[in-house]
Design an enzyme around this catalytic site. Structure first.
Site, mmCIF file in Angstrom:
data_model
loop_
_atom_site.group_PDB
_atom_site.id
_atom_site.type_symbol
_atom_site.label_atom_id
_atom_site.label_comp_id
_atom_site.label_asym_id
_atom_site.label_seq_id
_atom_site.Cartn_x
_atom_site.Cartn_y
_atom_site.Cartn_z
ATOM 1 N N HIS A 169 0.828 -1.240 -0.190
ATOM 2 C CA HIS A 169 -0.015 0.105 -0.099
ATOM 3 C C HIS A 169 0.898 1.236 -0.004
ATOM 4 O O HIS A 169 0.290 2.176 0.837
ATOM 5 C CB HIS A 169 -0.946 0.105 1.238
ATOM 6 C CG HIS A 169 -1.970 -1.066 0.997
ATOM 7 N ND1 HIS A 169 -3.103 -0.908 0.144
ATOM 8 C CD2 HIS A 169 -2.421 -2.110 1.477
ATOM 9 C CE1 HIS A 169 -3.949 -2.031 0.326
ATOM 10 N NE2 HIS A 169 -3.438 -2.680 0.951
ATOM 11 N N ALA B 129 -6.437 -14.006 -4.434
ATOM 12 C CA ALA B 129 -5.523 -14.289 -3.075
ATOM 13 C C ALA B 129 -4.458 -13.328 -2.743
ATOM 14 O O ALA B 129 -3.387 -13.853 -1.872
ATOM 15 C CB ALA B 129 -5.078 -15.793 -3.233
ATOM 16 N N GLY B 130 -4.436 -12.274 -3.488
ATOM 17 C CA GLY B 130 -3.140 -11.577 -3.196
ATOM 18 C C GLY B 130 -1.806 -11.763 -3.905
ATOM 19 O O GLY B 130 -0.801 -11.290 -3.536
ATOM 20 N N LEU B 131 -2.014 -12.561 -4.829
ATOM 21 C CA LEU B 131 -0.761 -13.078 -5.642
ATOM 22 C C LEU B 131 -0.788 -12.329 -7.165
ATOM 23 O O LEU B 131 -0.491 -12.800 -8.050
ATOM 24 C CB LEU B 131 -0.748 -14.559 -5.895
ATOM 25 C CG LEU B 131 -0.547 -15.148 -4.426
ATOM 26 C CD1 LEU B 131 -0.424 -16.454 -4.588
ATOM 27 C CD2 LEU B 131 0.475 -14.770 -3.670
ATOM 28 N N SER C 229 -3.240 -11.952 -9.709
ATOM 29 C CA SER C 229 -3.894 -12.793 -10.572
ATOM 30 C C SER C 229 -4.487 -11.944 -11.604
ATOM 31 O O SER C 229 -4.375 -12.128 -12.871
ATOM 32 C CB SER C 229 -5.072 -13.710 -10.129
ATOM 33 O OG SER C 229 -5.764 -13.155 -9.295
ATOM 34 N N SER D 110 -12.582 -19.151 -20.089
ATOM 35 C CA SER D 110 -11.633 -19.467 -19.288
ATOM 36 C C SER D 110 -11.976 -21.049 -19.079
ATOM 37 O O SER D 110 -13.030 -21.480 -18.711
ATOM 38 C CB SER D 110 -11.548 -18.665 -18.139
ATOM 39 O OG SER D 110 -10.766 -19.353 -16.805
ATOM 40 N N ASP E 205 2.023 -4.171 -9.199
ATOM 41 C CA ASP E 205 1.523 -5.744 -9.971
ATOM 42 C C ASP E 205 1.987 -5.779 -11.209
ATOM 43 O O ASP E 205 2.398 -6.791 -11.580
ATOM 44 C CB ASP E 205 0.224 -5.930 -9.458
ATOM 45 C CG ASP E 205 -0.092 -6.173 -8.159
ATOM 46 O OD1 ASP E 205 0.877 -5.932 -7.169
ATOM 47 O OD2 ASP E 205 -1.323 -6.162 -7.685
ATOM 48 N N TYR F 223 -10.592 -1.632 -1.229
ATOM 49 C CA TYR F 223 -9.274 -1.203 -1.509
ATOM 50 C C TYR F 223 -9.212 0.250 -1.682
ATOM 51 O O TYR F 223 -8.681 1.329 -1.346
ATOM 52 C CB TYR F 223 -8.584 -1.809 -2.770
ATOM 53 C CG TYR F 223 -7.600 -1.683 -3.328
ATOM 54 C CD1 TYR F 223 -6.132 -2.150 -2.737
ATOM 55 C CD2 TYR F 223 -7.356 -0.765 -4.206
ATOM 56 C CE1 TYR F 223 -5.014 -1.831 -3.225
ATOM 57 C CE2 TYR F 223 -6.300 -0.248 -4.948
ATOM 58 C CZ TYR F 223 -5.024 -0.784 -4.301
ATOM 59 O OH TYR F 223 -3.832 -0.425 -4.954
#
Ligand code: GLA
Length: 402
Positions: free
Chosen positions: A37, A125-127, A129, A70, A174, A224
């Site tokens: 952040h 999941a915070g990775l 995506s 997908s 990211d 967020y």
């Protein structure tokens, strides 16, 4: 194309859309080592691209139809390329369409495309995506249309896609981490001037063990953007007295202390997180260069505490995982990674102790919540690339994207 995931995706693409001639691309996810952040406040961040990510099989069409699907999500898109900018349904398809829209801004797309996604990265999941979907799409479109953008240009395009077309007020971390990842390195990004540097990750050093709390969130759910707004409000007030500062990340701890009267209690805590996190990133960067993993671990633990107490983006499960992992003899430190509100905890552990850490933490988590966390042992991996016919393992798309 030795990768089984990619081979299977190609087969499924052919079964779904018929014909041949598709090309397959990959973009990694990322684990953020530290610097949470702070990207949208111009701070430096230290994320790491990982070997899990998003695959896309892509082929240009002769007409103007766009088809998006997908292997992992039921929603699909089927529409005309001239209408993609007005599509706003609540589905994951917003992300690839946003990347198509950002691509179209650079030069109109007259022909349609077929895109079939699949991945081995958990979503939400915070990775990163979302960034992986955006960068994979941007890379596919770039290569199919022979636009030859650099990796940094693809990162910028993906960031524009997410902010302008998805509507998340996220920073650049990211997209830069995903687009600029390099095997055996973290990516230090100075989000103020958009400069970046690959930082070696000592191969004999610890590995990243990621515990998934199984709590999910979406950045589009509003919390967020709320944190972004609160911390920006704090800076607007600080700036009235600190005219020489152009970013919250430039404010020092002393300045914040002196000006704290002008802020509400919540604004003070939001600003304090940013100001102290910036210091922790600098400390971590220096400790990484010296292989001082205890110091890195200490920074991780402090970062988690600050995210939980001052920025308030942690959850019970993330606090539990971070606390248990940090206290385990096998770990140097642990913290939530990514935006928070659910997702994953990162712990650093020497390879010979990683399994003991995983068992210890998983047992405790099961005892507390009745769920077994998903766990991944991850290393610093290559950035996005096209998966050519006979090799996937070749180094970073350094060939494909530079
Ligand atoms: C998300 C955003 C990033 C960053 C992190 C928190 O991943 O996309 O820009 O703000 O949260 O560090």
């Amino acid at each position: 194309m030795a990768d089984p995931h990619a081979l299977e995706l190609r087969d499924r693409f052919r079964r779904r859309f018929g014909g041949t001639g598709e090309r397959v691309f990959f973009a990694p996810g990322r684990v953020n080592l530290i610097g949470e952040h702070v990207d949208y406040h111009g701070g430096a961040v230290l994320p790491v691209a990982v070997e899990r990510g998003v695959f896309v099989a892509a082929r240009i069409r002769q007409d103007s139809r766009v088809l998006v699907a997908s292997e992992d999500c039921p929603e699909t898109f089927d529409g005309d390329v001239s209408a993609i900018d007005s599509w706003s349904a609540d589905s994951w398809c917003r992300y690839p369409l946003a990347a198509l829209n950002a691509t179209a801004e650079q030069g109109p797309l007259t022909r349609g495309v077929e895109l079939l996604f699949s991945g081995d990265l958990p979503m939400g999941a915070g990775l990163a995506s979302s960034a992986a979907v955006l960068v994979a799409t941007a890379l596919a479109m770039d290569r199919l249309h022979q636009r030859r953008q650099s990796a940094q240009e693809l990162a910028e395009l993906a960031h524009r896609a997410e902010t302008q077309f998805v509507g998340v007020r996220c920073g650049i971390m990211d997209h830069y981490a995903v687009a600029l990842g390099r095997a055996g390195h973290a990516v230090m990004v100075d989000c103020k001037n958009r400069q970046w540097e690959a930082v070696p990750w000592d191969v004999s050093g610890p590995e990243m063990v990621v515990f998934d709390s199984l709590d999910r969130r979406q950045l589009t759910d509003g919390r967020y953007n709320q944190r972004v707004a609160e911390s920006h409000r704090a800076f607007v007030k600080l700036k009235m007295r600190l005219a020489h500062r152009t970013w919250l990340s430039e404010v020092t701890a002393e300045e914040l202390e002196e000006q704290s009267e002008s802020l509400s209690e919540v604004e003070r805590r939001r600003a304090r997180h940013v100001v102290t996190e910036v210091e922790r990133v600098a400390r971590t960067r220096a400790a990484l260069a010296r292989g001082e993993w205890q110091v890195v671990g200490d920074c991780l633990a402090r970062s988690h505490q600050s995210l939980a107490e001052d920025y308030e983006v942690s959850t019970d499960r993330l606090d539990f995982l971070a606390e248990v992992a940090k206290s385990h003899a096998g770990a140097y430190g642990a913290r939530l990674t990514g935006a928070g509100f659910g997702g994953c905890v990162l712990a650093l552990a020497d390879s010979d102790l990683a399994e003991a850490l995983i068992h210890g933490v998983s047992d405790m988590f099961r005892g507390a919540y009745g769920d077994t966390p998903r766990v991944w042992r991850l290393g610093a991996s290559a950035g996005p690339r096209e998966l050519a016919e006979d090799h996937r393992e070749d180094d970073p798309g350094r060939k494909a994207v530079s």
